[in-house]
Design an enzyme around this catalytic site. Structure first.
Site, PDB file in Angstrom:
ATOM      1  N   GLY A   1       0.818  -1.214   0.000  1.00 46.03           N
ATOM      2  CA  GLY A   1       0.000   0.000   0.000  1.00 46.03           C
ATOM      3  C   GLY A   1       0.850   1.262   0.000  1.00 46.03           C
ATOM      4  O   GLY A   1       2.008   1.264  -0.403  1.00 46.03           O
TER       5      GLY A   1
ATOM      6  N   ASP B   1      -5.591  -8.288  -6.610  1.00 40.86           N
ATOM      7  CA  ASP B   1      -5.156  -8.238  -5.216  1.00 40.86           C
ATOM      8  C   ASP B   1      -4.044  -7.203  -5.115  1.00 40.86           C
ATOM      9  O   ASP B   1      -2.952  -7.411  -5.662  1.00 40.86           O
ATOM     10  CB  ASP B   1      -4.660  -9.607  -4.746  1.00 40.86           C
ATOM     11  N   LEU B   2      -4.301  -6.094  -4.459  1.00 43.75           N
ATOM     12  CA  LEU B   2      -3.384  -4.962  -4.434  1.00 43.75           C
ATOM     13  C   LEU B   2      -1.975  -5.376  -4.005  1.00 43.75           C
ATOM     14  O   LEU B   2      -1.783  -5.916  -2.919  1.00 43.75           O
ATOM     15  CB  LEU B   2      -3.915  -3.879  -3.487  1.00 43.75           C
ATOM     16  N   ASP B   3      -1.011  -5.116  -4.902  1.00 44.76           N
ATOM     17  CA  ASP B   3       0.414  -5.356  -4.633  1.00 44.76           C
ATOM     18  C   ASP B   3       0.725  -6.810  -4.305  1.00 44.76           C
ATOM     19  O   ASP B   3       1.703  -7.111  -3.621  1.00 44.76           O
ATOM     20  CB  ASP B   3       0.911  -4.450  -3.488  1.00 44.76           C
ATOM     21  N   GLU B   4      -0.094  -7.733  -4.793  1.00 40.54           N
ATOM     22  CA  GLU B   4       0.133  -9.152  -4.488  1.00 40.54           C
ATOM     23  C   GLU B   4       0.245 -10.009  -5.742  1.00 40.54           C
ATOM     24  O   GLU B   4       0.143 -11.234  -5.682  1.00 40.54           O
ATOM     25  CB  GLU B   4      -0.976  -9.676  -3.575  1.00 40.54           C
TER      26      GLU B   4
END
Length: 300
Positions: free
Chosen positions: A217, A242-245
């Site tokens: 994040g 999936d944020l930053d995954e």
């Protein structure tokens, strides 16, 4: 002196018109390398580079990347691909041929900070990125003079969460108009919606200013400083919902200590971000990556 980068690209395309790459993924079993090598040999192709990996020799998945030269490849390519279908069916292969005379077209998304954009442009000007940069899109005007000085179209599209749908519709329209193959997020500080990401599966490369999975994040350097970390880094990955995954392509770190405040960490971090993103983009363009679930196989 004005440099015609399009003409340079055309010359390079002609130089590599008899070069191609083949990437294969399939269940592991004896004889795969022999079968693939024989296929190329039977079509008078000379193997220049070969890399392979197996997750488990007995019950695993086998991955391989070939680069090869073949005289009169443009005339033989269709026949070769048709002949390969039989092998692929026998061995349950997922595969793709890439032809080096066909360069991928890229779009770069950027916000205010231009350090990653500048690194990409520098590598592109040097001829070290196998791509034609079709356009740059930004939610700020900062990068316009840099981009337009190189003859690359620049589009300023203001963006925030309230107008995200309209913004992404315009971005998708431009990407389709310019026939873009890969999207590079060079510190584009906006969250992409699932609808946008679904248009470009495994074709959006992001740079995250943190050694993921740490500090996912916003504000990672401030949080890293508050935590007193001794290593900071950056991660380039494919974008998923999936944020930053998403699947990680490349990472790097540098050592820091208590004397480095948050601003110093950012300065060091920007240097890491530049080199990590360029490596990830280069490997994607050189067809060195196979995505396997939420991981990547990268043939260096």
């Amino acid at each position: 002196m004005n440099i015609d980068y399009n003409e340079m690209s055309n010359q390079e395309n002609k130089e590599f018109e008899n070069r191609a790459r083949l990437l294969v993924k399939c269940p592991d079993k004896p004889g795969i390398v022999s079968v693939l090598s024989s296929f190329l040999h039977n079509h008078d192709a000379n193997i220049i580079e070969s890399n392979q990996f197996s997750t488990d020799p007995e019950n695993g998945t086998f991955f391989i990347r070939f680069e090869y030269h073949c005289d009169n490849l443009q005339q033989k390519a269709v026949e070769m691909e048709k002949d390969f279908e039989i092998i692929a069916e026998d061995y349950q292969m997922q595969y793709r041929f890439y032809y080096r005379n066909v360069r991928e077209r890229s779009a770069i998304f950027v916000s205010k900070e231009t350090h990653c954009l500048l690194e990409l442009l520098w590598e592109w000007q040097n001829g070290d990125l196998e791509t034609d940069i079709a356009l740059v899109i930004s939610n700020h005007e900062t990068a316009r003079p840099i981009v337009e000085a190189l003859g690359i179209p620049f589009y300023y599209i203001p963006a925030n969460k309230d107008i995200r749908k309209q913004v992404e519709e315009e971005q998708i329209r431009l990407i389709e108009e310019y026939k873009v193959d890969v999207l590079i997020l060079a510190r584009y500080m906006q969250i992409l919606t699932p609808d946008f990401v679904s248009h470009f599966e495994n074709r959006i490369i992001n740079i995250h200013h943190s050694f993921l999975p740490a500090f996912i994040g916003a504000g990672p350097y401030e949080r890293a400083f508050a935590r007193g970390v001794k290593l900071i880094g950056a991660t380039s990955h494919y974008v998923t919902n999936d944020l930053d995954e998403g699947p990680i392509i490349e990472q790097d770190v540098e050592r820091v200590d208590h004397r480095d405040d948050a601003e110093k960490l950012k300065k060091i971090g920007r240097q890491i971000e530049r080199r990590v993103l360029v490596k990830a983009v280069r490997w994607h363009l050189e067809n060195r990556i196979i995505v396997e679930g939420n991981k990547t196989i990268v043939f260096h």
